[in-house]
Design an enzyme around this catalytic site. Structure first.
Site, mmCIF file in Angstrom:
data_model
loop_
_atom_site.group_PDB
_atom_site.id
_atom_site.type_symbol
_atom_site.label_atom_id
_atom_site.label_comp_id
_atom_site.label_asym_id
_atom_site.label_seq_id
_atom_site.Cartn_x
_atom_site.Cartn_y
_atom_site.Cartn_z
ATOM 1 N N GLY A 1 -126.924 50.202 36.806
ATOM 2 C CA GLY A 1 -126.536 51.024 37.937
ATOM 3 C C GLY A 1 -125.500 52.098 37.690
ATOM 4 N N GLU B 1 -127.054 45.656 32.401
ATOM 5 C CA GLU B 1 -128.393 46.228 32.195
ATOM 6 C C GLU B 1 -128.429 47.733 32.446
ATOM 7 O OE1 GLU B 1 -130.565 43.986 35.124
ATOM 8 O OE2 GLU B 1 -130.884 42.321 33.757
ATOM 9 N N PRO B 2 -127.695 48.505 31.671
ATOM 10 C CA PRO B 2 -127.728 49.953 31.911
ATOM 11 C C PRO B 2 -129.064 50.562 31.496
ATOM 12 C CG PRO B 2 -126.445 49.462 29.940
ATOM 13 C CD PRO B 2 -126.839 48.145 30.546
ATOM 14 N N GLY B 3 -129.543 51.484 32.285
ATOM 15 C CA GLY B 3 -130.726 52.249 31.919
ATOM 16 C C GLY B 3 -130.308 53.705 31.799
ATOM 17 N N CYS C 1 -149.560 71.909 42.888
ATOM 18 C CA CYS C 1 -150.035 72.469 44.150
ATOM 19 C C CYS C 1 -149.358 71.811 45.344
ATOM 20 C CB CYS C 1 -151.540 72.311 44.227
ATOM 21 S SG CYS C 1 -152.340 73.100 42.840
ATOM 22 N N GLU C 2 -148.058 71.859 45.376
ATOM 23 C CA GLU C 2 -147.299 71.357 46.524
ATOM 24 C C GLU C 2 -146.060 72.214 46.676
ATOM 25 O OE1 GLU C 2 -146.511 67.372 47.378
ATOM 26 O OE2 GLU C 2 -148.217 66.603 46.244
#
Ligand code: LLP
Length: 428
Positions: free
Chosen positions: A250, A290-292, A357-358
């Site tokens: 987090g 648990e770092p990402g 295409c948005e």
């Protein structure tokens, strides 16, 4: 003529503008990278990933906590080269599906260093985890405890002993972040409420072949304040004297130089370890984090090429990628910065549009670029987490390659998808 200009820490460590004002990542000229490998491309500074892994590991030791392990949340950058690098650096790995488990094992993680998550693990995924000898399974709900007990009773780990388990708890702690990536609140889809935790412990203890090791919590992602983590730890401490506390991930990062710096890795780890030690027995526990994002986001940038520039109400600069390589602006309103890779000091107000295409496919809503023209290479920093991970083939756009750069050498670690890849799964 520009002399060397230092770059903000939004860019990978060791990035610089050379004497011609061209951006270098890992010693490689980004204009040359774009020529050689094409765009869009994810460019990653290998040394940056290593430095962050080492900073996390060293921080635990420096706080005097030996039994401290850094578990890379593979969802942030589920690419074999990244996983193999972190395995080499001695990290553990968090996987949240059979597919991530496959990737982590294939990249060389020892199974006992794997932590399996998920709020909807299938029987097949649980069986795979048991067969492959995953170190810790984090149970999320009563159905899973029952399922896991049944699989163990039926011979689960093939004589390899009990399965170590953590119980995921939702401690009702809210950090300040986007609602879609907040997980600690009471009505989260993840984990057991504090009120249910006792029942969860009892059921794990009475299930066949499961060994209750401790508790897990993950309160959210892209958190820039440390207090919610301290509250989380205080809540976990109330649940009893388990040997393992997995504190989740987090830690947030800085996406643009306009934002205040994120907490330093050392300060974050220091806060967590000190908070753990403040509780009885805290110093004796095995601590996992648990770092990402904090391991990989700032290690990577994305290179694009400008395809068109038009002026209506805004000046629209359209590039060859967008929501297929970076969904974060659309999903979370994430704000990035952008530069022309060889002319950094921009004064032209632009909006950086993707090719999809948005109307919502806008990579950067408002940025200053130096008179961008078709053919210019554009860089968006801080795309090393959840970019590659959430890439997709919208509009039939092949996913970009991943290029590792180090000491002036560049190597492709994931090739660009081809049009043939787009039809490779068709069976008729
Ligand atoms: N551990 C668990 C159990 C998680 O669910 C997550 C992230 C992490 C660790 C790693 O969190 P980090 O350190 O990266 O914040 N796609 C979103 C992020 C979703 C995160 C989901 N879980 C984004 O692009 O911001």
């Amino acid at each position: 003529m520009a002399t060397e200009t230092s770059l903000s820490d939004v860019f990978p460590l060791g990035s610089r503008l050379d004497e011609r004002g061209r951006l270098e990542i890992g010693g490689c000229d980004t204009i040359e990278l774009a020529k050689e490998f094409g765009t869009p491309a994810y460019v990653v500074a290998e040394d940056d990933l290593r430095a962050r892994a080492r900073a996390f590991t060293a921080a635990g030791r420096n706080e005097g906590h030996e039994d401290f392990h850094v578990v890379f949340a593979s969802k942030a950058f589920p690419c074999t080269a990244v996983l193999a690098l972190f395995a080499q650096e001695g990290l553990w790995c968090d996987v949240a599906s059979g597919g991530e488990l496959h990737l982590a094992l294939n990249a060389g993680f020892a199974p006992e260093r794997l932590v399996l998550h998920g709020n909807a693990k299938s029987e097949a995924e649980l069986r795979m985890a048991l067969e492959r000898g995953v170190g810790l399974i984090v149970v999320d709900n009563f159905d899973e405890i029952e399922r896991l007990g049944r699989l163990m009773a039926a011979g689960g780990r093939a004589g390899a002993g009990e399965q170590e388990v953590l119980v995921r708890v939702t401690p009702d702690v809210r950090g300040e972040t986007h609602e879609k990536i907040s997980t600690g609140q009471a009505d989260s889809k993840f984990g057991f409420s504090v009120a249910q935790a006792g029942e969860a412990f009892a059921r794990v203890q009475s299930a066949d072949g499961l060994s209750l090791q401790g508790v897990h919590a993950h309160i959210g992602s892209q958190l820039l304040g440390l207090d919610p983590f301290r509250v989380e730890i205080a809540e976990l401490a109330k649940l009893g004297g388990f040997p393992v506390w997995d504190l989740g991930g987090g830690l947030g990062v800085r996406y643009t130089a306009d934002q205040p710096p994120a907490p330093a890795i050392e300060d974050y780890v220091g806060a967590l370890v000190q908070a753990a030690h403040a509780h009885a027995g805290g110093a004796q526990r095995r601590l996992l984090i648990e770092p990402g994002r904090a391991l990989s986001a700032n290690a990577g940038v994305t290179l694009y090429t400008v395809q068109s520039v038009k002026q209506n109400v805004s000046r629209w600069v359209a590039v060859d990628g967008g929501m297929s390589d970076n969904l974060r602006p659309m999903l979370y309103g994430a704000v990035y910065e952008a530069h022309v890779a060889d002319r950094f000091d921009g004064t032209t107000h632009c909006r950086l549009a993707g090719k999809h295409c948005e109307s919502g496919d806008v990579i950067v809503g408002e940025t200053l670029l130096d008179d961008p023209r078709p053919g210019d290479v554009i860089v968006t920093p801080a795309t090393g987490a959840y970019g590659f991970a959430m890439a997709n083939n919208y509009n039939g756009v092949p996913r970009p390659p991943v290029i590792f750069c180090r000491d002036g050498d560049a190597r492709v670690v994931v090739r660009r998808e081809s049009f043939d890849d787009l039809t490779a799964r068709d069976v008729s």
